[in-house]
Write a protein that holds these residues in place. Structure first.
Motif, PDB file in Angstrom:
ATOM      1  N   PHE A 402      13.266 -39.093   5.110  1.00  0.00           N
ATOM      2  CA  PHE A 402      12.047 -38.361   4.743  1.00  0.00           C
ATOM      3  C   PHE A 402      12.072 -36.918   5.279  1.00  0.00           C
ATOM      4  N   SER A 403      11.230 -36.107   4.695  1.00  0.00           N
ATOM      5  CA  SER A 403      11.023 -34.764   5.235  1.00  0.00           C
ATOM      6  C   SER A 403      10.491 -34.919   6.659  1.00  0.00           C
ATOM      7  N   GLY A 404      11.050 -34.145   7.574  1.00  0.00           N
ATOM      8  CA  GLY A 404      10.589 -34.209   8.959  1.00  0.00           C
ATOM      9  C   GLY A 404      11.132 -35.402   9.733  1.00  0.00           C
ATOM     10  N   GLY A 406      14.069 -35.633  10.932  1.00  0.00           N
ATOM     11  CA  GLY A 406      14.994 -35.169  11.966  1.00  0.00           C
ATOM     12  C   GLY A 406      16.411 -34.958  11.450  1.00  0.00           C
ATOM     13  N   LYS A 407      16.571 -35.019  10.129  1.00  0.00           N
ATOM     14  CA  LYS A 407      17.908 -34.861   9.538  1.00  0.00           C
ATOM     15  C   LYS A 407      18.555 -33.548   9.959  1.00  0.00           C
ATOM     16  N   SER A 408      17.826 -32.467   9.767  1.00  0.00           N
ATOM     17  CA  SER A 408      18.416 -31.144  10.022  1.00  0.00           C
ATOM     18  C   SER A 408      18.777 -30.976  11.489  1.00  0.00           C
ATOM     19  N   VAL A 434      20.178 -25.096   1.311  1.00  0.00           N
ATOM     20  CA  VAL A 434      20.666 -25.232  -0.064  1.00  0.00           C
ATOM     21  C   VAL A 434      19.596 -24.773  -1.040  1.00  0.00           C
ATOM     22  N   ARG A 435      18.361 -25.182  -0.770  1.00  0.00           N
ATOM     23  CA  ARG A 435      17.296 -24.793  -1.695  1.00  0.00           C
ATOM     24  C   ARG A 435      17.097 -23.271  -1.709  1.00  0.00           C
ATOM     25  N   LYS A 436      17.395 -22.609  -0.606  1.00  0.00           N
ATOM     26  CA  LYS A 436      17.284 -21.142  -0.603  1.00  0.00           C
ATOM     27  C   LYS A 436      18.424 -20.504  -1.385  1.00  0.00           C
ATOM     28  N   HIS A 448      15.062 -32.366 -11.169  1.00  0.00           N
ATOM     29  CA  HIS A 448      15.460 -31.251 -10.303  1.00  0.00           C
ATOM     30  C   HIS A 448      16.062 -31.742  -8.997  1.00  0.00           C
ATOM     31  N   ARG A 449      15.487 -32.810  -8.447  1.00  0.00           N
ATOM     32  CA  ARG A 449      16.059 -33.332  -7.195  1.00  0.00           C
ATOM     33  C   ARG A 449      17.487 -33.805  -7.442  1.00  0.00           C
ATOM     34  N   ASP A 450      17.686 -34.505  -8.589  1.00  0.00           N
ATOM     35  CA  ASP A 450      19.035 -34.997  -8.901  1.00  0.00           C
ATOM     36  C   ASP A 450      20.019 -33.843  -9.025  1.00  0.00           C
ATOM     37  N   LEU A 451      19.570 -32.800  -9.700  1.00  0.00           N
ATOM     38  CA  LEU A 451      20.438 -31.635  -9.893  1.00  0.00           C
ATOM     39  C   LEU A 451      20.792 -31.024  -8.531  1.00  0.00           C
ATOM     40  N   ASN A 452      19.795 -30.943  -7.694  1.00  0.00           N
ATOM     41  CA  ASN A 452      19.997 -30.380  -6.356  1.00  0.00           C
ATOM     42  C   ASN A 452      21.037 -31.201  -5.580  1.00  0.00           C
ATOM     43  N   ILE A 453      20.880 -32.523  -5.619  1.00  0.00           N
ATOM     44  CA  ILE A 453      21.800 -33.388  -4.860  1.00  0.00           C
ATOM     45  C   ILE A 453      23.203 -33.337  -5.461  1.00  0.00           C
ATOM     46  N   PRO A 474      19.961 -33.395   2.927  1.00  0.00           N
ATOM     47  CA  PRO A 474      18.798 -33.317   2.037  1.00  0.00           C
ATOM     48  C   PRO A 474      17.993 -34.621   2.148  1.00  0.00           C
ATOM     49  N   ILE A 475      16.819 -34.659   1.514  1.00  0.00           N
ATOM     50  CA  ILE A 475      16.086 -35.934   1.471  1.00  0.00           C
ATOM     51  C   ILE A 475      16.883 -36.933   0.636  1.00  0.00           C
ATOM     52  N   ALA A 476      17.364 -36.498  -0.528  1.00  0.00           N
ATOM     53  CA  ALA A 476      18.142 -37.339  -1.447  1.00  0.00           C
ATOM     54  C   ALA A 476      17.472 -38.700  -1.638  1.00  0.00           C
ATOM     55  N   PRO A 477      16.325 -38.721  -2.319  1.00  0.00           N
ATOM     56  CA  PRO A 477      15.532 -39.960  -2.358  1.00  0.00           C
ATOM     57  C   PRO A 477      16.072 -41.042  -3.294  1.00  0.00           C
ATOM     58  N   ARG A 512       5.877 -31.429  11.247  1.00  0.00           N
ATOM     59  CA  ARG A 512       6.371 -30.154  11.791  1.00  0.00           C
ATOM     60  C   ARG A 512       6.022 -28.947  10.949  1.00  0.00           C
ATOM     61  N   LYS A 513       6.103 -29.144   9.601  1.00  0.00           N
ATOM     62  CA  LYS A 513       5.901 -27.976   8.740  1.00  0.00           C
ATOM     63  C   LYS A 513       4.486 -27.958   8.139  1.00  0.00           C
ATOM     64  N   GLY A 514       3.668 -28.943   8.524  1.00  0.00           N
ATOM     65  CA  GLY A 514       2.305 -29.013   7.982  1.00  0.00           C
ATOM     66  C   GLY A 514       2.265 -29.444   6.517  1.00  0.00           C
ATOM     67  N   LEU A 515       3.402 -29.957   6.015  1.00  0.00           N
ATOM     68  CA  LEU A 515       3.465 -30.281   4.575  1.00  0.00           C
ATOM     69  C   LEU A 515       2.766 -31.592   4.245  1.00  0.00           C
ATOM     70  N   TYR A 516       2.838 -32.564   5.190  1.00  0.00           N
ATOM     71  CA  TYR A 516       2.219 -33.863   4.898  1.00  0.00           C
ATOM     72  C   TYR A 516       0.723 -33.706   4.699  1.00  0.00           C
ATOM     73  N   ILE A 524       0.263 -30.272  -2.366  1.00  0.00           N
ATOM     74  CA  ILE A 524       1.685 -30.300  -2.760  1.00  0.00           C
ATOM     75  C   ILE A 524       1.864 -31.577  -3.574  1.00  0.00           C
ATOM     76  N   LYS A 525       2.389 -31.407  -4.773  1.00  0.00           N
ATOM     77  CA  LYS A 525       2.587 -32.573  -5.654  1.00  0.00           C
ATOM     78  C   LYS A 525       3.964 -33.175  -5.393  1.00  0.00           C
ATOM     79  N   GLU A 526       4.188 -34.364  -5.893  1.00  0.00           N
ATOM     80  CA  GLU A 526       5.503 -35.038  -5.859  1.00  0.00           C
ATOM     81  C   GLU A 526       6.114 -34.978  -4.473  1.00  0.00           C
ATOM     82  N   PHE A 527       5.325 -35.311  -3.461  1.00  0.00           N
ATOM     83  CA  PHE A 527       5.853 -35.219  -2.106  1.00  0.00           C
ATOM     84  C   PHE A 527       6.435 -36.573  -1.689  1.00  0.00           C
TER      85      PHE A 527
END
Ligand code: PPS
Length: 571
Positions: A402-404, A406-408, A434-436, A448-453, A474-477, A512-516, A524-527
């Motif tokens: 998941f986002s946050g 601790g992967k990074s 990568v997203r940047k 888009h997620r598939d393309l990214n991965i 990445p999250i790579a869900p 951490r990023k306040g996204l949740y 934020i959609k599709e989280f």
């Protein structure tokens, strides 16, 4: 013996002049860009390797092949040769329309008149053709996860052969081989199909097979597509060339077959027989577990060891080629020679030596000795060049979670530890980085997620191929996308999936990023985890818990795993 017929076999190509004209006309047609597997199939359709097929199967032929191993007119044909395409492409066509078939550079290889369009029952195809509907079978995995949803069928008109720049002198069409056998006066030809390097045992068994049948020998390796993870064909062909010198002069030749194997065991054996018949051969060696795909998810072989031989024998007359049993050759130390296992009368008094494929891979991976009785020094040298010990090969560590989660942070710590050890370049492909850089235009839809991965996977595979270490975070869900990336990378080196198993509750608590918070508020959609799915990895190489565990310790767990796999050597 079944009669040898060396008369030219029908091809689907038009004459040179017509091809030039057709090529110009075809440029105006709707185009389908062929996949690597479809290019292999098309080549063998056009050059007569798949005779009597005249194109990609129609719906009736397909159903009949799936159910009965026969075309609708009753002709024996075990393998569905189908043109799978996307729904969008299929919907854009009219029945009766001609389409251009292009290779991956856009060169038009042929055209097809679309007579049939249907949505196949893939589960049924998997059960009937491959014997099981599970993704552990490479062809079933291909069917469900790579092939398009819709099949198109219809007759093909050949314009030109796919272009090959490698080993051109070693590639022959069925008619070229037939002409060669006519010229050399080879009345009986035993074909040996292989997707592996040849060692002394293979040389011995193929030579014996030819001697017993009083025939010449054709080494006919597959260089199209084989089982993922096989030794690449460039290396194999260099190995085969070395082995070719070991046969008595003028008894043996080698030709490369651009076939895309399906690993379909018994059905594949029958298919291989028909293809060799088309290439002018009279005999065909079928071994134990011929074209076997390995183990299923229960750890068992997909097919019985002699299923392929049985099915072949049942249809031998119809295939029109005689099956030669593959003898299990072993080395008898006292007599310093290979002998068929079932012909050794004094088994208890002699020392029988054998090295399995798995053991050979282990020895290559660990840089251990490979004895001269097992293989030819030239072959071992070639294999060592492409398969350096694991501790010198490239590999990929792929964190997912998941986002946050601790992967990074863990990925960064791992990178630094690996850089401290030195030896191989390390590249971090972190989700945000990568997203940047690579994927700045992408959002978070499934597509888009598939393309990214897949982009991350592509870069990691290039790094792995070239001997570096790629760390992805990445999250790579989606499990299917992770699997596709794994397959791409495993062609070149190890792939270590690490599930950073921090629970959603904990990630949200940390936020951490306040996204949740924003995701909960719907800002934020599709989280992932909140309003978008996450497939928990079922069998990752490693699962790390981060709650109450130091980052350093998590990274160290990965290091230990890499050591246990021989990818890094202990300090
Ligand atoms: S994916 O699914 O693998 O393509 O995602 P990834 O490239 O790893 O990007 C995840 C980072 O983007 C931020 N972010 C989102 N994540 C998930 N869902 C939605 N809708 C979303 N929007 C933005 C988030 O910060 C992720 O970073 P990490 O490092 O994983 O926390």
């Amino acid at each position: 013996m079944y009669p040898q017929n060396l008369a030219p076999i029908p091809e689907l190509y038009v004459s040179y002049d017509s091809a030039q004209k057709l090529k110009l006309e075809a440029a105006e047609l709707f185009s389908h860009d062929l996949t690597p597997r479809q290019i292999c199939d098309l080549e063998l359709l056009m050059n007569g390797g798949f005779n009597p097929l005249k194109g990609f199967l129609s719906e009736d032929d397909y159903n009949s092949v799936v159910e009965n191993m026969r075309l609708a007119d009753g002709t024996l044909w075990p393998m569905p040769i189908t043109l799978d395409v996307s729904e969008a492409f299929a919907d854009s066509l009219e029945i009766g329309q001609d389409i251009a078939l292009r290779d991956q550079e856009g060169v038009i290889l042929g055209t097809m008149t679309v007579t049939d369009r249907w949505v196949p029952n893939k589960a049924r195809e998997a059960e009937k053709v491959f014997g099981a509907d599970e993704d552990a079978h490479p062809a079933v995995n291909y069917l469900h996860n790579k092939a398009g949803k819709v099949y198109l069928g219809g007759p093909v008109t050949g314009i030109q052969q796919p272009v090959h720049y490698d080993f051109r002198g070693r590639r022959d069409t069925p008619n070229e081989l037939r002409a060669l056998f006519r010229k050399l006066g080879w009345r009986k030809v035993v074909a040996f199909q292989t997707r592996n390097p040849l060692h002394r045992a293979h040389q011995e068994l193929t030579f014996r097979a030819a001697k017993e049948a009083q025939a010449n020998l054709l080494i006919h390796p597959v260089v199209g597509m084989t089982k993922p993870g096989d030794v690449d064909h460039f290396t194999r062909v260099r190995c085969y060339e070395a082995v070719l010198d070991k046969y008595p002069q003028s008894t043996t030749t080698m030709s490369l077959l651009n076939l895309a194997m399906r690993m379909a065991g018994p059905r594949e054996a029958v298919w291989h027989g028909l293809i060799r018949k088309n290439h002018g051969c009279t005999h065909f060696i079928v071994g134990r577990d011929h074209a076997g795909p390995g183990k299923n998810s229960a750890g068992e072989d997909f097919y019985g060891p002699y299923d392929a031989q049985e099915l072949f024998r049942e249809h031998e007359a119809e295939i029109g080629i005689e099956m030669v049993d593959f003898k299990h050759m072993v080395y008898v130390q006292e007599r310093a020679q290979y002998e068929p296992m079932d012909e050794i009368a004094d088994k208890d008094d002699v020392t029988i030596l054998n090295i399995s494929g798995t053991e050979l891979r282990r020895r290559l991976a660990e840089g251990l000795d490979i004895p001269e009785w097992f293989s030819f020094p030239e072959v071992v040298t070639e294999l060592r060049k492409t398969r350096p010990p694991r501790s010198q090969q490239g590999f990929t560590v792929f964190f997912t979670g998941f986002s946050g989660s601790g992967k990074s942070t863990i990925a960064n710590a791992l990178m630094v530890k690996l850089m401290e050890m030195g030896g191989r370049p390390v590249t971090l492909l972190d989700g945000d980085i990568v997203r940047k850089n690579l994927s700045s235009e992408l959002g978070f839809s499934k597509e888009h997620r598939d393309l990214n991965i897949r982009r991350i996977g592509y870069v990691a595979s290039e790094i792995t191929k070239n001997g570096g270490i790629a760390i992805c975070a990445p999250i790579a869900p989606y499990a299917t996308t992770r699997r596709a990336v794994r397959e791409e990378i495993e062609q070149f080196g190890a792939f270590l999936e690490v599930h950073v198993a921090t629970s959603l509750e904990e990630c949200e608590r940390r936020d951490r990023k306040g996204l949740y918070k924003l995701a909960r508020e719907g800002k934020i959609k599709e989280f992932t985890g909140i309003s978008d799915p996450y497939d928990v990895p079922e069998t990752p190489e490693l699962r790390v818990e981060t709650e109450n565990v130091e980052v350093d310790n998590c990274a160290h767990q990965v290091i230990l795993k890499l050591e246990s796999l021989g990818l890094i050597t202990g300090q």
